[in-house]
Design a protein around this motif. Structure first.
Motif, PDB file in Angstrom:
ATOM      1  N   LYS A   1      26.198 150.055 113.352  1.00  0.00           N
ATOM      2  CA  LYS A   1      26.581 148.679 113.635  1.00  0.00           C
ATOM      3  C   LYS A   1      27.146 148.507 112.242  1.00  0.00           C
ATOM      4  O   LYS A   1      26.630 148.312 111.219  1.00  0.00           O
ATOM      5  CB  LYS A   1      25.670 147.824 113.921  1.00  0.00           C
ATOM      6  N   TYR A   2      28.590 148.242 111.934  1.00  0.00           N
ATOM      7  CA  TYR A   2      29.167 147.980 111.010  1.00  0.00           C
ATOM      8  C   TYR A   2      28.896 146.561 110.221  1.00  0.00           C
ATOM      9  O   TYR A   2      28.572 145.495 110.989  1.00  0.00           O
ATOM     10  CB  TYR A   2      30.937 147.595 110.939  1.00  0.00           C
ATOM     11  N   GLU A   3      28.464 146.592 108.938  1.00  0.00           N
ATOM     12  CA  GLU A   3      28.072 145.162 108.213  1.00  0.00           C
ATOM     13  C   GLU A   3      29.241 144.545 107.408  1.00  0.00           C
ATOM     14  O   GLU A   3      30.063 145.220 106.855  1.00  0.00           O
ATOM     15  CB  GLU A   3      26.919 145.751 107.284  1.00  0.00           C
ATOM     16  N   GLY A   4      29.077 143.355 107.421  1.00  0.00           N
ATOM     17  CA  GLY A   4      30.082 142.352 106.810  1.00  0.00           C
ATOM     18  C   GLY A   4      31.440 142.314 107.337  1.00  0.00           C
ATOM     19  O   GLY A   4      31.894 142.654 108.480  1.00  0.00           O
TER      20      GLY A   4
ATOM     21  N   HIS B   1      30.322 154.708 103.317  1.00  0.00           N
ATOM     22  CA  HIS B   1      29.341 153.788 104.515  1.00  0.00           C
ATOM     23  C   HIS B   1      28.463 155.075 104.865  1.00  0.00           C
ATOM     24  O   HIS B   1      27.643 154.572 105.678  1.00  0.00           O
ATOM     25  CB  HIS B   1      30.370 153.307 105.478  1.00  0.00           C
ATOM     26  N   ILE B   2      28.615 156.161 104.373  1.00  0.00           N
ATOM     27  CA  ILE B   2      27.907 157.399 105.268  1.00  0.00           C
ATOM     28  C   ILE B   2      27.005 157.816 104.108  1.00  0.00           C
ATOM     29  O   ILE B   2      27.455 158.381 102.882  1.00  0.00           O
ATOM     30  CB  ILE B   2      29.048 158.562 105.319  1.00  0.00           C
ATOM     31  N   GLU B   3      25.610 157.769 104.555  1.00  0.00           N
ATOM     32  CA  GLU B   3      24.732 158.137 103.595  1.00  0.00           C
ATOM     33  C   GLU B   3      24.690 159.578 103.142  1.00  0.00           C
ATOM     34  O   GLU B   3      24.872 160.047 101.941  1.00  0.00           O
ATOM     35  CB  GLU B   3      23.382 157.911 104.198  1.00  0.00           C
ATOM     36  N   ALA B   4      24.991 160.499 104.192  1.00  0.00           N
ATOM     37  CA  ALA B   4      24.738 161.838 104.009  1.00  0.00           C
ATOM     38  C   ALA B   4      26.233 162.279 103.581  1.00  0.00           C
ATOM     39  O   ALA B   4      26.840 162.997 104.594  1.00  0.00           O
ATOM     40  CB  ALA B   4      24.248 162.465 105.037  1.00  0.00           C
ATOM     41  N   ASP B   5      26.983 162.041 102.605  1.00  0.00           N
ATOM     42  CA  ASP B   5      28.232 162.258 102.508  1.00  0.00           C
ATOM     43  C   ASP B   5      28.710 163.938 102.163  1.00  0.00           C
ATOM     44  O   ASP B   5      30.085 164.111 102.878  1.00  0.00           O
ATOM     45  CB  ASP B   5      28.909 161.496 101.367  1.00  0.00           C
ATOM     46  N   ALA B   6      27.766 164.488 101.434  1.00  0.00           N
ATOM     47  CA  ALA B   6      28.008 165.957 101.377  1.00  0.00           C
ATOM     48  C   ALA B   6      28.070 166.620 102.851  1.00  0.00           C
ATOM     49  O   ALA B   6      28.994 167.458 102.991  1.00  0.00           O
ATOM     50  CB  ALA B   6      27.128 166.787 100.412  1.00  0.00           C
ATOM     51  N   PHE B   7      27.172 166.400 103.420  1.00  0.00           N
ATOM     52  CA  PHE B   7      27.166 166.840 105.021  1.00  0.00           C
ATOM     53  C   PHE B   7      28.396 166.372 105.869  1.00  0.00           C
ATOM     54  O   PHE B   7      28.689 167.359 106.350  1.00  0.00           O
ATOM     55  CB  PHE B   7      25.886 166.271 105.763  1.00  0.00           C
ATOM     56  N   GLU B   8      28.867 165.483 105.716  1.00  0.00           N
ATOM     57  CA  GLU B   8      29.907 164.954 106.295  1.00  0.00           C
ATOM     58  C   GLU B   8      31.122 165.681 105.931  1.00  0.00           C
ATOM     59  O   GLU B   8      31.979 166.029 106.846  1.00  0.00           O
ATOM     60  CB  GLU B   8      30.138 163.527 105.963  1.00  0.00           C
ATOM     61  N   MET B   9      31.263 165.698 104.769  1.00  0.00           N
ATOM     62  CA  MET B   9      32.182 166.841 104.181  1.00  0.00           C
ATOM     63  C   MET B   9      32.424 167.945 104.556  1.00  0.00           C
ATOM     64  O   MET B   9      33.375 168.643 105.079  1.00  0.00           O
ATOM     65  CB  MET B   9      32.328 166.858 102.612  1.00  0.00           C
ATOM     66  N   LYS B  10      31.325 168.663 104.829  1.00  0.00           N
ATOM     67  CA  LYS B  10      31.169 169.968 105.244  1.00  0.00           C
ATOM     68  C   LYS B  10      31.476 170.191 106.746  1.00  0.00           C
ATOM     69  O   LYS B  10      32.308 171.036 107.248  1.00  0.00           O
ATOM     70  CB  LYS B  10      29.689 170.472 105.268  1.00  0.00           C
ATOM     71  N   LYS B  11      31.112 168.992 107.510  1.00  0.00           N
ATOM     72  CA  LYS B  11      31.394 169.132 109.125  1.00  0.00           C
ATOM     73  C   LYS B  11      32.826 168.884 109.247  1.00  0.00           C
ATOM     74  O   LYS B  11      33.374 169.339 109.984  1.00  0.00           O
ATOM     75  CB  LYS B  11      30.756 167.857 109.669  1.00  0.00           C
ATOM     76  N   ALA B  12      33.353 167.947 108.323  1.00  0.00           N
ATOM     77  CA  ALA B  12      34.931 167.731 108.422  1.00  0.00           C
ATOM     78  C   ALA B  12      35.629 169.064 107.982  1.00  0.00           C
ATOM     79  O   ALA B  12      36.718 169.469 108.695  1.00  0.00           O
ATOM     80  CB  ALA B  12      35.207 166.687 107.526  1.00  0.00           C
TER      81      ALA B  12
ATOM     82  N   TYR C   1      29.424 148.946  91.059  1.00  0.00           N
ATOM     83  CA  TYR C   1      28.526 148.610  92.286  1.00  0.00           C
ATOM     84  C   TYR C   1      28.053 147.204  92.318  1.00  0.00           C
ATOM     85  O   TYR C   1      27.314 146.746  91.218  1.00  0.00           O
ATOM     86  CB  TYR C   1      27.402 149.708  92.435  1.00  0.00           C
ATOM     87  N   ASN C   2      28.351 146.237  93.163  1.00  0.00           N
ATOM     88  CA  ASN C   2      28.017 144.827  93.149  1.00  0.00           C
ATOM     89  C   ASN C   2      27.590 144.242  94.112  1.00  0.00           C
ATOM     90  O   ASN C   2      27.310 145.112  95.336  1.00  0.00           O
ATOM     91  CB  ASN C   2      29.172 144.263  92.527  1.00  0.00           C
ATOM     92  N   PRO C   3      27.005 143.111  94.241  1.00  0.00           N
ATOM     93  CA  PRO C   3      26.340 142.355  95.722  1.00  0.00           C
ATOM     94  C   PRO C   3      27.346 142.566  96.938  1.00  0.00           C
ATOM     95  O   PRO C   3      26.842 142.719  98.113  1.00  0.00           O
ATOM     96  CB  PRO C   3      26.317 141.036  95.264  1.00  0.00           C
ATOM     97  N   PHE C   4      28.948 142.658  96.651  1.00  0.00           N
ATOM     98  CA  PHE C   4      29.645 142.845  97.624  1.00  0.00           C
ATOM     99  C   PHE C   4      29.614 144.301  98.351  1.00  0.00           C
ATOM    100  O   PHE C   4      29.544 144.327  99.612  1.00  0.00           O
ATOM    101  CB  PHE C   4      31.041 142.709  97.217  1.00  0.00           C
ATOM    102  N   ASP C   5      29.429 145.231  97.614  1.00  0.00           N
ATOM    103  CA  ASP C   5      29.271 146.684  97.941  1.00  0.00           C
ATOM    104  C   ASP C   5      27.792 146.841  98.698  1.00  0.00           C
ATOM    105  O   ASP C   5      27.900 147.168  99.909  1.00  0.00           O
ATOM    106  CB  ASP C   5      28.932 147.682  96.692  1.00  0.00           C
ATOM    107  N   LYS C   6      26.777 146.055  98.265  1.00  0.00           N
ATOM    108  CA  LYS C   6      25.486 145.994  98.981  1.00  0.00           C
ATOM    109  C   LYS C   6      25.817 145.454 100.381  1.00  0.00           C
ATOM    110  O   LYS C   6      25.292 145.890 101.437  1.00  0.00           O
ATOM    111  CB  LYS C   6      24.410 145.528  98.066  1.00  0.00           C
ATOM    112  N   ALA C   7      26.553 144.293 100.259  1.00  0.00           N
ATOM    113  CA  ALA C   7      26.465 143.450 101.579  1.00  0.00           C
ATOM    114  C   ALA C   7      27.267 144.010 102.783  1.00  0.00           C
ATOM    115  O   ALA C   7      26.989 143.912 103.918  1.00  0.00           O
ATOM    116  CB  ALA C   7      27.131 142.262 101.278  1.00  0.00           C
ATOM    117  N   ILE C   8      28.223 144.990 102.227  1.00  0.00           N
ATOM    118  CA  ILE C   8      28.947 145.855 103.321  1.00  0.00           C
ATOM    119  C   ILE C   8      28.475 147.057 103.443  1.00  0.00           C
ATOM    120  O   ILE C   8      29.387 147.863 104.325  1.00  0.00           O
ATOM    121  CB  ILE C   8      30.765 145.562 102.969  1.00  0.00           C
ATOM    122  N   GLY C   9      27.620 147.297 103.020  1.00  0.00           N
ATOM    123  CA  GLY C   9      26.682 148.670 103.479  1.00  0.00           C
ATOM    124  C   GLY C   9      27.285 149.993 102.771  1.00  0.00           C
ATOM    125  O   GLY C   9      27.418 151.197 103.439  1.00  0.00           O
ATOM    126  N   HIS C  10      27.851 149.668 101.323  1.00  0.00           N
ATOM    127  CA  HIS C  10      28.091 150.788 100.816  1.00  0.00           C
ATOM    128  C   HIS C  10      26.909 151.520 100.036  1.00  0.00           C
ATOM    129  O   HIS C  10      26.164 150.800  99.322  1.00  0.00           O
ATOM    130  CB  HIS C  10      29.073 150.277  99.615  1.00  0.00           C
TER     131      HIS C  10
END
Length: 235
Positions: free
Chosen positions: A6-9, A110-121, A142-151
């Motif tokens: 679910k997208y945040e922000g 926004h993707i926690e497992a970014d290395a895994f995502e890159m491998k799949k891509a 990295y700031n409160p805006f990043d955190k608020a929108i799920g970075h």
């Protein structure tokens, strides 16, 4: 991203009218877009409209957020998006086709497992094809805006190198928006606002981005608020 994502922000709504920025970064990546295209995290379709001029053979919009999928389907049905558009709900793990271009525009952070995502891509990228990523730059910003929108993170050249699969070559990696870098630094150190206002976004887009077009070259793209990476899969 998870299957139940679910997208945040309100990031997508806030920045959808940033016309100068969108025109600037799209000019850097459009020459690499061709053939069958996968857009990961299509959101509300704004990036699709920006980058899809109808010349791609197929443009698959992949979106894990159910509500956004409903909106994208409505736009396709109402012919508000180019005719070559198709929609798939879910994440890259559910994609079985192969592509000549895979795009992540303000998505990979926004993707926690970014290395895994890159491998799949990389696994579903055709030989000679490109992966294109635009993301926020420098974890020091990295700031409160990043955190608020799920970075989960902001990227650097070294981090892009670190998540590069062995089957890909990092063809180009540059920072953009030098003026925006200082604006983001000021927000982190002084203002500490969770969300910028629409007025602030439009001010940045109208006045700061045009200056960055000049200063980015002056500073040889050594720093900036954003980073663009382009990978190629050798033939």
């Amino acid at each position: 991203m998870k299957d139940s994502f679910k997208y945040e922000g309100d990031e997508l709504v806030l920045f959808q009218h940033a016309k100068h920025w969108k025109k600037y970064f799209s000019r850097q990546i459009k020459p690499f877009i061709k053939g069958n295209v996968l857009e990961v995290g299509a959101g509300i379709g704004a990036t699709t409209l920006l980058l899809n001029d109808g010349s791609a053979d197929k443009w698959l919009m992949l979106e894990p957020d159910n509500e956004m999928c409903i909106e994208l389907k409505r736009k396709i049905d109402n012919k508000e998006l180019p005719e070559n558009c198709e929609l798939q709900s879910g994440t890259i793990e559910q994609v079985i086709s192969t592509f000549d271009t895979i795009i992540y525009i303000d998505v990979l952070e926004h993707i926690e497992a970014d290395a895994f995502e890159m491998k799949k891509a990389a696994d579903i990228l055709n030989a000679g094809g490109h992966i294109i990523i635009l993301s926020p730059a420098f974890q020091s910003l990295y700031n409160p805006f990043d955190k608020a929108i799920g970075h989960y993170r902001r990227y650097t050249k070294s981090l892009f190198q670190k998540i590069t699969p062995g089957s890909l070559q990092l063809l180009r990696c540059r920072y953009y928006d030098t003026v925006g870098y200082f604006a983001a630094l000021m927000n982190k150190l002084l203002l500490r606002k969770k969300y910028p206002t629409q007025k602030q976004v439009l001010f940045w887009d109208k006045w700061m981005v045009p200056v960055s077009k000049v200063t980015d070259n002056v500073f040889f793209h050594r720093f900036g608020k954003s980073i663009i990476g382009i990978w190629k899969k050798p033939v």
